[in-house]
Scaffold this motif. Structure first.
Motif, PDB file in Angstrom:
ATOM      1  N   GLU A  41     -19.142  -5.536  -0.129  1.00 13.86           N
ATOM      2  CA  GLU A  41     -18.774  -5.828  -1.523  1.00 13.86           C
ATOM      3  C   GLU A  41     -18.589  -4.569  -2.359  1.00 13.86           C
ATOM      4  O   GLU A  41     -17.640  -4.471  -3.144  1.00 13.86           O
ATOM      5  CB  GLU A  41     -19.837  -6.730  -2.173  1.00 13.86           C
ATOM      6  N   GLU A  42     -19.506  -3.611  -2.186  1.00 14.98           N
ATOM      7  CA  GLU A  42     -19.384  -2.380  -2.975  1.00 14.98           C
ATOM      8  C   GLU A  42     -18.104  -1.631  -2.628  1.00 14.98           C
ATOM      9  O   GLU A  42     -17.430  -1.081  -3.501  1.00 14.98           O
ATOM     10  CB  GLU A  42     -20.603  -1.489  -2.740  1.00 14.98           C
ATOM     11  N   HIS A  43     -17.756  -1.626  -1.353  1.00 18.04           N
ATOM     12  CA  HIS A  43     -16.516  -0.975  -0.923  1.00 18.04           C
ATOM     13  C   HIS A  43     -15.308  -1.688  -1.531  1.00 18.04           C
ATOM     14  O   HIS A  43     -14.382  -1.037  -2.046  1.00 18.04           O
ATOM     15  CB  HIS A  43     -16.427  -0.993   0.597  1.00 18.04           C
ATOM     16  N   LEU A  44     -15.317  -3.016  -1.485  1.00 25.39           N
ATOM     17  CA  LEU A  44     -14.184  -3.774  -2.016  1.00 25.39           C
ATOM     18  C   LEU A  44     -14.045  -3.597  -3.524  1.00 25.39           C
ATOM     19  O   LEU A  44     -12.932  -3.420  -4.040  1.00 25.39           O
ATOM     20  CB  LEU A  44     -14.341  -5.257  -1.674  1.00 25.39           C
ATOM     21  N   LYS A  45     -15.182  -3.633  -4.221  1.00 27.01           N
ATOM     22  CA  LYS A  45     -15.120  -3.477  -5.675  1.00 27.01           C
ATOM     23  C   LYS A  45     -14.552  -2.106  -6.047  1.00 27.01           C
ATOM     24  O   LYS A  45     -13.715  -2.007  -6.961  1.00 27.01           O
ATOM     25  CB  LYS A  45     -16.514  -3.676  -6.284  1.00 27.01           C
ATOM     26  N   ALA A  46     -14.985  -1.080  -5.349  1.00 30.31           N
ATOM     27  CA  ALA A  46     -14.470   0.266  -5.635  1.00 30.31           C
ATOM     28  C   ALA A  46     -12.969   0.327  -5.389  1.00 30.31           C
ATOM     29  O   ALA A  46     -12.219   0.927  -6.169  1.00 30.31           O
ATOM     30  CB  ALA A  46     -15.203   1.291  -4.776  1.00 30.31           C
ATOM     31  N   GLN A  47     -12.523  -0.296  -4.318  1.00 24.25           N
ATOM     32  CA  GLN A  47     -11.106  -0.262  -3.967  1.00 24.25           C
ATOM     33  C   GLN A  47     -10.259  -0.984  -5.011  1.00 24.25           C
ATOM     34  O   GLN A  47      -9.205  -0.489  -5.438  1.00 24.25           O
ATOM     35  CB  GLN A  47     -10.917  -0.918  -2.591  1.00 24.25           C
ATOM     36  N   PHE A  48     -10.720  -2.144  -5.462  1.00 23.75           N
ATOM     37  CA  PHE A  48      -9.933  -2.913  -6.434  1.00 23.75           C
ATOM     38  C   PHE A  48     -10.019  -2.313  -7.833  1.00 23.75           C
ATOM     39  O   PHE A  48      -9.050  -2.375  -8.597  1.00 23.75           O
ATOM     40  CB  PHE A  48     -10.377  -4.380  -6.426  1.00 23.75           C
ATOM     41  N   ARG A  49     -11.163  -1.724  -8.170  1.00 20.95           N
ATOM     42  CA  ARG A  49     -11.247  -1.041  -9.460  1.00 20.95           C
ATOM     43  C   ARG A  49     -10.297   0.145  -9.509  1.00 20.95           C
ATOM     44  O   ARG A  49      -9.640   0.399 -10.518  1.00 20.95           O
ATOM     45  CB  ARG A  49     -12.683  -0.572  -9.718  1.00 20.95           C
ATOM     46  N   ALA A  50     -10.225   0.880  -8.387  1.00 16.09           N
ATOM     47  CA  ALA A  50      -9.351   2.053  -8.345  1.00 16.09           C
ATOM     48  C   ALA A  50      -7.886   1.681  -8.508  1.00 16.09           C
ATOM     49  O   ALA A  50      -7.102   2.438  -9.076  1.00 16.09           O
ATOM     50  CB  ALA A  50      -9.562   2.800  -7.024  1.00 16.09           C
ATOM     51  N   SER A  51      -7.524   0.498  -8.017  1.00 18.54           N
ATOM     52  CA  SER A  51      -6.128   0.054  -8.119  1.00 18.54           C
ATOM     53  C   SER A  51      -5.864  -0.757  -9.383  1.00 18.54           C
ATOM     54  O   SER A  51      -4.736  -1.201  -9.616  1.00 18.54           O
ATOM     55  CB  SER A  51      -5.753  -0.773  -6.886  1.00 18.54           C
ATOM     56  N   GLY A  52      -6.895  -0.959 -10.206  1.00 18.94           N
ATOM     57  CA  GLY A  52      -6.712  -1.688 -11.462  1.00 18.94           C
ATOM     58  C   GLY A  52      -6.530  -3.180 -11.295  1.00 18.94           C
ATOM     59  O   GLY A  52      -6.073  -3.854 -12.233  1.00 18.94           O
ATOM     60  N   LYS A  53      -6.897  -3.713 -10.139  1.00 19.82           N
ATOM     61  CA  LYS A  53      -6.755  -5.155  -9.909  1.00 19.82           C
ATOM     62  C   LYS A  53      -8.023  -5.890 -10.333  1.00 19.82           C
ATOM     63  O   LYS A  53      -9.135  -5.364 -10.203  1.00 19.82           O
ATOM     64  CB  LYS A  53      -6.470  -5.420  -8.427  1.00 19.82           C
ATOM     65  N   PRO A  54      -7.885  -7.106 -10.841  1.00 17.16           N
ATOM     66  CA  PRO A  54      -9.057  -7.828 -11.350  1.00 17.16           C
ATOM     67  C   PRO A  54     -10.038  -8.236 -10.247  1.00 17.16           C
ATOM     68  O   PRO A  54      -9.652  -8.466  -9.101  1.00 17.16           O
ATOM     69  CB  PRO A  54      -8.447  -9.068 -12.030  1.00 17.16           C
ATOM     70  N   ILE A  55     -11.296  -8.310 -10.643  1.00 16.29           N
ATOM     71  CA  ILE A  55     -12.374  -8.755  -9.760  1.00 16.29           C
ATOM     72  C   ILE A  55     -13.048  -9.945 -10.435  1.00 16.29           C
ATOM     73  O   ILE A  55     -13.492  -9.846 -11.584  1.00 16.29           O
ATOM     74  CB  ILE A  55     -13.395  -7.634  -9.506  1.00 16.29           C
ATOM     75  N   GLU A  56     -13.126 -11.050  -9.737  1.00 21.26           N
ATOM     76  CA  GLU A  56     -13.655 -12.281 -10.310  1.00 21.26           C
ATOM     77  C   GLU A  56     -14.754 -12.848  -9.422  1.00 21.26           C
ATOM     78  O   GLU A  56     -14.935 -12.425  -8.274  1.00 21.26           O
ATOM     79  CB  GLU A  56     -12.516 -13.304 -10.475  1.00 21.26           C
ATOM     80  N   GLY A  57     -15.498 -13.809  -9.938  1.00 23.01           N
ATOM     81  CA  GLY A  57     -16.589 -14.416  -9.192  1.00 23.01           C
ATOM     82  C   GLY A  57     -16.431 -15.922  -9.080  1.00 23.01           C
ATOM     83  O   GLY A  57     -15.898 -16.568  -9.991  1.00 23.01           O
ATOM     84  N   LEU A  58     -16.887 -16.460  -7.963  1.00 22.23           N
ATOM     85  CA  LEU A  58     -16.924 -17.912  -7.802  1.00 22.23           C
ATOM     86  C   LEU A  58     -18.065 -18.517  -8.615  1.00 22.23           C
ATOM     87  O   LEU A  58     -18.043 -19.696  -8.952  1.00 22.23           O
ATOM     88  CB  LEU A  58     -17.089 -18.283  -6.324  1.00 22.23           C
TER      89      LEU A  58
END
Length: 304
Positions: free
Chosen positions: A166-183
């Motif tokens: 999860e930490e890896h994915l969050k860093a990757q999506f934050r770097a690309s400016g893509k939204p991160i959401e939760g179920l």
């Protein structure tokens, strides 16, 4: 219920904890690297909407290489990342939510009186290691005290969310400016614990105190099964003790998986590609997210 299975079920809360992977577990994980990792990946499609389902391990050894070309392609194509919950980056806010929901509204028995006698010495030892005073733990709901002490057991085992998927994915999506959401929200996650009966909460607390010498080995087996995309192996590790408590499994696994399946079907109305990452244990077995989707008439196809 053993610590390794508790880790599998409750590891979303590792974001609040931050321990370190022990040398023994790292060594076992290192042996899994002898073969290229290829964790399982599923795809769910409807019209212009694509959802990738990925089962995660919330804590990994440093530099553990799990991104296959198929996973990388799915991540690159995704417009957004969807996790079990988006935990606030400020751990004090998460802790505040736990204490807000977890303090008992009235007098409750001391924590030691809420476990069977054979667990009391281990409970006392864990309370001494906890950053939360025993007097405060005694005033908490049983599930909340269990979660606090779970942090102590995780530190004893020595796993870390810092290198987790999860930490890896969050860093990757934050770097690309893509939204991160939760179920789910954090309050919703804690709310599942809050709906458990007192008997179920006490079973959970006793499970937290029930450590065994082979917990590290069990974690290594679970990690190896995940790294090799072995659904049966993941399910076997996950179910080894969880199956002893159908009530807990229903509240914390099956019910959540059903809610997530409904949420994923609703998300299929959104055009584009979503990468959904949840704990690997939620994507295996008879009450998996995919099984719940099938009941709704949707088929998730394994693509990795």
């Amino acid at each position: 219920m053993r610590l390794t299975r508790l880790h599998a079920v409750f590891a979303a809360f590792l974001a609040l904890l931050q321990p370190v992977l022990p040398a023994a577990a790292a060594a076992r994980a290192e042996s899994a690297r002898g073969h290229a990792a290829h964790p399982a990946l599923w795809r769910l499609q409807k019209g212009p909407s694509t959802i990738y389902l990925f089962g995660t391990i919330h804590a990994l050894p440093p530099h553990f290489d799990w991104e296959t070309p198929a996973i990388q392609a799915a991540l690159t194509s995704a417009d957004r990342l969807v996790l079990e919950a988006v935990i606030d980056q400020d751990p004090t806010k998460s802790a505040a939510a736990l204490f807000r929901m977890g303090m008992a509204p009235g007098p409750v028995p001391p924590l030691a009186d809420r476990v069977d006698p054979q667990y009391r010495d281990r409970l006392a030892a864990m309370e001494k290691k906890s950053a939360v005073p025993a007097a405060t733990l005694d005033k908490m709901k049983t599930w909340a005290a269990g979660l606090v002490l779970f942090g102590t057991t995780i530190q004893t085992l020595g796993v870390s969310s810092a290198d987790g998927v999860e930490e890896h994915l969050k860093a990757q999506f934050r770097a690309s400016g893509k939204p991160i959401e939760g179920l789910e929200t954090l309050d919703q996650q804690l709310g599942f614990f809050d709906t458990m009966s007192e008997a179920q909460q006490r079973e959970f607390l006793q499970g937290v105190t029930d450590q065994n010498a082979d917990d590290v080995a069990d974690f290594g087996k679970m990690l190896g099964a995940w790294a090799h995309g072995n659904e049966k192996g993941i399910a076997a590790s996950f179910d080894k003790d969880m199956k002893k408590s159908d009530a807990l499994r229903t509240v914390l696994i099956a019910r959540r998986n059903a809610h997530w399946a409904d949420a994923l079907v609703a998300r299929l109305a959104m055009p584009g590609t979503q990468f959904v990452a949840v704990g690997a244990g939620h994507l295996v077995g008879s009450d998996s997210v995919q099984a719940m989707l099938a009941k709704l008439g949707y088929k998730a196809v394994r693509v990795e």
